[in-house]
Design a protein around this motif. Sequence first.
Motif, PDB file in Angstrom:
ATOM      1  N   LEU A 116       0.770  -1.172   0.023  1.00 28.62           N
ATOM      2  CA  LEU A 116       0.079   0.108  -0.016  1.00 28.62           C
ATOM      3  C   LEU A 116       0.797   1.217  -0.163  1.00 28.62           C
ATOM      4  N   PRO A 117       1.922   1.230   0.819  1.00 25.33           N
ATOM      5  CA  PRO A 117       2.648   2.537   0.761  1.00 25.33           C
ATOM      6  C   PRO A 117       3.175   2.876  -0.639  1.00 25.33           C
ATOM      7  N   ARG A 118       3.633   2.000  -1.340  1.00 25.72           N
ATOM      8  CA  ARG A 118       4.207   2.255  -2.590  1.00 25.72           C
ATOM      9  C   ARG A 118       3.001   2.502  -3.650  1.00 25.72           C
ATOM     10  N   LEU A 119       1.924   2.053  -3.349  1.00 20.62           N
ATOM     11  CA  LEU A 119       0.754   2.186  -4.326  1.00 20.62           C
ATOM     12  C   LEU A 119       0.308   3.575  -4.003  1.00 20.62           C
ATOM     13  N   VAL A 120       0.184   4.070  -2.952  1.00 26.02           N
ATOM     14  CA  VAL A 120      -0.114   5.454  -2.694  1.00 26.02           C
ATOM     15  C   VAL A 120       1.210   6.547  -3.280  1.00 26.02           C
ATOM     16  N   GLU A 121       2.332   6.235  -3.204  1.00 23.82           N
ATOM     17  CA  GLU A 121       3.597   6.896  -3.507  1.00 23.82           C
ATOM     18  C   GLU A 121       3.732   6.959  -5.111  1.00 23.82           C
ATOM     19  N   SER A 122       2.766   6.017  -5.666  1.00 20.68           N
ATOM     20  CA  SER A 122       2.791   5.939  -7.109  1.00 20.68           C
ATOM     21  C   SER A 122       2.050   7.350  -7.894  1.00 20.68           C
ATOM     22  N   GLY A 123       1.174   7.887  -7.041  1.00 21.72           N
ATOM     23  CA  GLY A 123       0.281   8.916  -7.486  1.00 21.72           C
ATOM     24  C   GLY A 123      -0.945   8.505  -8.159  1.00 21.72           C
ATOM     25  N   ASP A 124      -1.105   7.299  -8.540  1.00 16.36           N
ATOM     26  CA  ASP A 124      -2.235   6.654  -9.124  1.00 16.36           C
ATOM     27  C   ASP A 124      -2.316   5.190  -9.144  1.00 16.36           C
ATOM     28  N   GLY A 125      -2.174   4.825  -7.926  1.00 16.96           N
ATOM     29  CA  GLY A 125      -2.357   3.274  -7.395  1.00 16.96           C
ATOM     30  C   GLY A 125      -3.471   2.645  -7.433  1.00 16.96           C
ATOM     31  N   HIS A 163      -8.503   4.848   2.940  1.00 12.49           N
ATOM     32  CA  HIS A 163      -7.868   5.628   1.996  1.00 12.49           C
ATOM     33  C   HIS A 163      -8.407   6.505   1.103  1.00 12.49           C
ATOM     34  N   ASN A 164      -9.676   6.970   1.550  1.00  8.89           N
ATOM     35  CA  ASN A 164     -10.539   7.865   0.650  1.00  8.89           C
ATOM     36  C   ASN A 164      -9.747   9.293   0.450  1.00  8.89           C
ATOM     37  N   GLY A 165      -9.588   9.954  -0.664  1.00  8.88           N
ATOM     38  CA  GLY A 165      -8.793  11.090  -0.638  1.00  8.88           C
ATOM     39  C   GLY A 165      -7.502  10.687  -1.010  1.00  8.88           C
ATOM     40  N   GLU A 166      -7.008   9.637  -0.834  1.00 11.96           N
ATOM     41  CA  GLU A 166      -5.542   9.306  -1.557  1.00 11.96           C
ATOM     42  C   GLU A 166      -5.380   8.883  -2.804  1.00 11.96           C
ATOM     43  N   PRO A 167      -4.398   9.052  -3.494  1.00 12.08           N
ATOM     44  CA  PRO A 167      -4.270   8.648  -5.133  1.00 12.08           C
ATOM     45  C   PRO A 167      -4.183   7.386  -5.138  1.00 12.08           C
ATOM     46  N   VAL A 168      -5.172   6.602  -4.653  1.00 12.76           N
ATOM     47  CA  VAL A 168      -5.106   4.916  -4.956  1.00 12.76           C
ATOM     48  C   VAL A 168      -6.605   4.544  -4.941  1.00 12.76           C
ATOM     49  N   ARG A 169      -6.953   3.657  -5.958  1.00 13.32           N
ATOM     50  CA  ARG A 169      -8.049   3.166  -6.394  1.00 13.32           C
ATOM     51  C   ARG A 169      -8.437   1.747  -5.839  1.00 13.32           C
ATOM     52  N   PHE A 170      -9.476   1.388  -5.479  1.00 12.79           N
ATOM     53  CA  PHE A 170      -9.948   0.000  -4.995  1.00 12.79           C
ATOM     54  C   PHE A 170     -10.949  -0.588  -5.933  1.00 12.79           C
ATOM     55  N   THR A 171     -10.867  -1.659  -6.794  1.00  9.49           N
ATOM     56  CA  THR A 171     -11.990  -2.234  -7.338  1.00  9.49           C
ATOM     57  C   THR A 171     -11.984  -3.724  -6.890  1.00  9.49           C
ATOM     58  N   GLU A 172     -13.231  -4.330  -6.771  1.00  9.23           N
ATOM     59  CA  GLU A 172     -13.430  -5.631  -6.312  1.00  9.23           C
ATOM     60  C   GLU A 172     -14.205  -6.275  -7.495  1.00  9.23           C
ATOM     61  N   VAL A 173     -13.533  -7.412  -8.032  1.00 12.47           N
ATOM     62  CA  VAL A 173     -14.119  -8.052  -8.907  1.00 12.47           C
ATOM     63  C   VAL A 173     -14.531  -9.411  -8.674  1.00 12.47           C
ATOM     64  N   LEU A 174     -16.074  -9.942  -8.796  1.00 11.92           N
ATOM     65  CA  LEU A 174     -16.435 -10.928  -8.240  1.00 11.92           C
ATOM     66  C   LEU A 174     -17.046 -11.938  -9.410  1.00 11.92           C
ATOM     67  N   PRO A 220      -9.309   6.611 -16.718  1.00 10.28           N
ATOM     68  CA  PRO A 220      -8.667   7.633 -16.114  1.00 10.28           C
ATOM     69  C   PRO A 220      -8.467   7.763 -14.568  1.00 10.28           C
ATOM     70  N   PRO A 221      -7.815   8.304 -14.002  1.00  8.97           N
ATOM     71  CA  PRO A 221      -7.329   8.334 -12.742  1.00  8.97           C
ATOM     72  C   PRO A 221      -8.641   8.620 -11.626  1.00  8.97           C
ATOM     73  N   HIS A 222      -9.451   9.453 -12.400  1.00  6.77           N
ATOM     74  CA  HIS A 222     -10.683   9.830 -11.609  1.00  6.77           C
ATOM     75  C   HIS A 222     -11.700   8.873 -11.373  1.00  6.77           C
ATOM     76  N   VAL A 223     -11.645   8.084 -12.227  1.00  8.46           N
ATOM     77  CA  VAL A 223     -12.808   6.833 -12.312  1.00  8.46           C
ATOM     78  C   VAL A 223     -12.327   5.525 -11.432  1.00  8.46           C
ATOM     79  N   ASN A 224     -13.206   5.237 -10.552  1.00  4.16           N
ATOM     80  CA  ASN A 224     -13.038   4.052  -9.699  1.00  4.16           C
ATOM     81  C   ASN A 224     -14.182   3.134  -9.815  1.00  4.16           C
ATOM     82  N   MET A 225     -13.880   2.057 -10.213  1.00  2.00           N
ATOM     83  CA  MET A 225     -14.762   1.023 -10.473  1.00  2.00           C
ATOM     84  C   MET A 225     -14.892   0.083  -9.417  1.00  2.00           C
TER      85      MET A 225
END
Length: 245
Positions: A116-125, A163-174, A220-225
Amino acid sequence: MASQRTAVVTGASSGIGAATATELAAQGFHVVLGARRTERIEELAREIGGTAHRLDVTDPESVERFCAAFGPVDVLVNNAGGAHGSAPVAQAVEDDWRWMWETNVLGTMRVTKALLPRLVESGDGHVVTVTSVAALEAYSNGSGYTSAKHAESALHRTLRFEHNGEPVRFTEVLPGMVETEFSLVRFAGDSERAAKVYEGMTPLQAKDIAEVIGFAVTRPPHVNMDTIVVKARDQLTATQAYRHS
């Protein structure tokens, strides 16, 4: 020229994991493949230009060594998991439950926590967790697996809050019924029993899920599925499907 982005895929030796590694490599990612069966991931890594490292998500030291073997990360696909057995609660086998919870829940926690720390540091994890329609339903003789997948899903959804507000997205695929080694593992190598799971229907293939993951992580970075449920057309619920004659 922008540097190549890195995607980490756990459980990459077969099925959805292997297909996802192939799909992400085709989309331009450098893919780090993790699994216990090193000969398989090494061969696939050569084919797609990726990197393979042994990973047993049930072993904290293995997770630590795996995550120390590479640098920056942009995408994590938590795919390692599976089911053992199909006993009712009254005949539950604790070792089966323990394996399912270690692999699906604690394994996902360990790898996600480490990266997680590296994903956030990427700026678009981006964290993608592959759970199952079993995270949405309960069914007879599946309590060990459904309870683990419910827990894994809750873990993943909690990350979205934390992590809301941080540059990382979360997608669950079922995924629903996908024709992979899943049923073969669940039924301890009984290929006849495993084949009956998909008998008379057209199940999903691993590539179908991989393409969904590839689509989600390239928005795009602003889109979280947030949540993507994928079933075969023939499948209605976790256990009900139309069987063609």
